[in-house]
Design a protein around this motif. Structure first.
Motif, PDB file in Angstrom:
ATOM      1  N   MET A 287       0.819  -1.301   0.032  1.00 17.40           N
ATOM      2  CA  MET A 287       0.117   0.016   0.309  1.00 17.40           C
ATOM      3  C   MET A 287       0.944   1.249  -0.094  1.00 17.40           C
ATOM      4  O   MET A 287       0.533   2.182  -0.209  1.00 17.40           O
ATOM      5  CB  MET A 287      -0.966  -0.023   1.390  1.00 17.40           C
TER       6      MET A 287
ATOM      7  N   LYS B 237      -0.345   5.606  -0.863  1.00 13.61           N
ATOM      8  CA  LYS B 237      -0.767   6.214   0.089  1.00 13.61           C
ATOM      9  C   LYS B 237      -1.406   7.673  -0.246  1.00 13.61           C
ATOM     10  O   LYS B 237      -2.728   8.012   0.190  1.00 13.61           O
ATOM     11  CB  LYS B 237       0.434   6.605   1.245  1.00 13.61           C
TER      12      LYS B 237
ATOM     13  N   TYR C 209      -5.118   6.625  -1.078  1.00 12.59           N
ATOM     14  CA  TYR C 209      -6.079   6.686   0.211  1.00 12.59           C
ATOM     15  C   TYR C 209      -6.388   7.708   0.847  1.00 12.59           C
ATOM     16  O   TYR C 209      -7.434   8.101   1.347  1.00 12.59           O
ATOM     17  CB  TYR C 209      -5.441   5.614   1.157  1.00 12.59           C
TER      18      TYR C 209
ATOM     19  N   PHE D 232      -9.921   1.393  -4.149  1.00 13.67           N
ATOM     20  CA  PHE D 232      -9.803   2.978  -3.460  1.00 13.67           C
ATOM     21  C   PHE D 232     -11.348   3.262  -3.750  1.00 13.67           C
ATOM     22  O   PHE D 232     -11.573   3.680  -4.969  1.00 13.67           O
ATOM     23  CB  PHE D 232      -8.831   3.872  -4.475  1.00 13.67           C
TER      24      PHE D 232
ATOM     25  N   PRO E 221      -2.923   6.089   6.479  1.00 13.64           N
ATOM     26  CA  PRO E 221      -4.157   5.299   6.281  1.00 13.64           C
ATOM     27  C   PRO E 221      -3.777   4.179   7.096  1.00 13.64           C
ATOM     28  O   PRO E 221      -2.726   3.624   7.199  1.00 13.64           O
ATOM     29  CB  PRO E 221      -3.737   5.010   4.742  1.00 13.64           C
TER      30      PRO E 221
ATOM     31  N   THR F 294      -9.069  -0.291   4.979  1.00  7.54           N
ATOM     32  CA  THR F 294      -8.427   1.092   5.057  1.00  7.54           C
ATOM     33  C   THR F 294      -9.370   2.014   5.046  1.00  7.54           C
ATOM     34  O   THR F 294      -9.824   2.562   4.036  1.00  7.54           O
ATOM     35  CB  THR F 294      -7.239   1.378   3.973  1.00  7.54           C
ATOM     36  N   GLN F 295     -10.092   2.533   6.277  1.00  4.50           N
ATOM     37  CA  GLN F 295     -10.916   3.413   6.342  1.00  4.50           C
ATOM     38  C   GLN F 295     -10.472   4.848   7.300  1.00  4.50           C
ATOM     39  O   GLN F 295     -11.398   5.717   7.334  1.00  4.50           O
ATOM     40  CB  GLN F 295     -12.179   2.863   6.786  1.00  4.50           C
TER      41      GLN F 295
ATOM     42  N   ASP G  66      -7.533   7.646   8.755  1.00  2.00           N
ATOM     43  CA  ASP G  66      -6.099   8.417   8.769  1.00  2.00           C
ATOM     44  C   ASP G  66      -5.707   8.568   9.969  1.00  2.00           C
ATOM     45  O   ASP G  66      -6.537   9.453  10.708  1.00  2.00           O
ATOM     46  CB  ASP G  66      -6.400   9.623   7.815  1.00  2.00           C
TER      47      ASP G  66
ATOM     48  N   ASN H 286     -11.701   1.755   1.924  1.00  3.67           N
ATOM     49  CA  ASN H 286     -10.687   1.255   0.737  1.00  3.67           C
ATOM     50  C   ASN H 286     -10.213  -0.222   1.168  1.00  3.67           C
ATOM     51  O   ASN H 286     -10.383  -0.513   2.375  1.00  3.67           O
ATOM     52  CB  ASN H 286      -9.429   2.102   0.734  1.00  3.67           C
TER      53      ASN H 286
ATOM     54  N   ASP I 206      -6.910  -2.774   1.152  1.00  2.90           N
ATOM     55  CA  ASP I 206      -5.465  -2.923   1.071  1.00  2.90           C
ATOM     56  C   ASP I 206      -5.033  -4.497   1.460  1.00  2.90           C
ATOM     57  O   ASP I 206      -5.211  -4.670   2.624  1.00  2.90           O
ATOM     58  CB  ASP I 206      -4.605  -2.021   1.984  1.00  2.90           C
TER      59      ASP I 206
END
Ligand code: SER
Length: 257
Positions: free
Chosen positions: A39, A43, A46, A90, A166, A206-207, A209, A222, A224
């Motif tokens: 990933m 970045k 994301y 994504f 992320p 991946t949701q 940050d 997302n 990953d």
């Protein structure tokens, strides 16, 4: 059998754009010294800073994981340098499809019997919820509920790579080499240090940050994923040791010489 080719072919057939591995030295990313995961090069996608060329991508990424260095040489499964097979979404598909793809790939393409697969899901912590959704999708896709283990943030929450960025809850797939490789302890199961269960594929949702103190929702939800090439080779070649796979054979022969 070239696992890389089979993996990329499968995800290409399912609408993914195939991109090459990024270099081991990340570009414009001071958060890590070396590329640790597939990933890494994505970045900005994301974070919503850049638009991806397609909302579904797959790669085979060269990785160097300094965080594993203390385990290298002490286990049959940890490597510093390895290759990671990954599919990424994504703001396109999320948990349901990611779980479906992973099982379809392993069971119907690599021909791994579903009975050999166990999974770990995120049990929740603080403001982060337990991942009941993933449990439901695993069961719907044929995983026995008894083979679903709940793990806390240390095990089943991935990232960020570095201190910020992320990240999200994850669910991991383990291959069971069978009792004869186990420690025999009553509580032996996925996550045990012995050689029976090998973690092969990590699906990250991946949701968030992470800004160093808080988890902020990313602009989209997302995916990953990362499957260790050397580990899936070990499974397909019937050995719990990555060092005994055909990927290492020539290196070992050369050293012997
Ligand atoms: N980023 C996750 C990992 O490295 C999945 O690719 O395990």
């Amino acid at each position: 059998m070239d696992i890389r080719k089979i993996f990329l072919g499968y995800f290409q057939k399912n609408g993914h754009l195939i991109l090459p591995s990024a270099g081991l030295i990340p570009e414009n990313d001071p958060s890590v010294l070396l590329t640790t995961a597939g990933m890494q090069q994505f970045k900005p996608f994301y974070l919503g800073i850049k638009k991806p060329p397609k909302s579904r991508i797959a790669t085979v990424q060269k990785c160097f994981r300094t965080s594993d260095i203390d385990s290298v040489g002490y286990t049959e499964r940890h490597l510093t340098f390895f290759e990671m097979l990954g599919n990424f979404s994504f703001g396109d598909y999320f948990k349901e499809e990611a779980i479906k793809y992973s099982l379809d790939f392993m069971v119907n393409n690599l021909m791994i019997p579903i009975e050999k697969l166990w999974v770990g899901v995120f049990s929740g912590e603080g403001e982060l919820f337990a991942d009941k959704e993933s449990e439901k999708y695993w069961i719907e896709n044929g995983i026995d509920q008894k083979k679903i283990y709940w793990f806390d943030k240390k095990e089943n929450f991935w990232g960020p790579a570095g201190d910020t960025g992320p990240c999200g809850p994850c669910t991991e797939i383990y291959y069971d080499f069978g009792e004869k490789f186990g420690c025999g302890k009553k509580d032996c199961g996925p996550g045990c240090d012995c050689e029976r269960f090998l973690e092969i594929w990590n699906l990250v949702f991946t949701q968030y940050d992470y800004n160093g103190s808080r988890y902020i929702d990313l602009p989209s939800k997302n995916i990953d994923t990362g499957m260790g090439l050397e580990r899936i080779a070990a499974v397909l070649e019937g050995t719990p040791s990555v060092f005994k796979t055909s990927l290492f054979k020539e290196i070992v022969e050369k050293i012997k010489e």
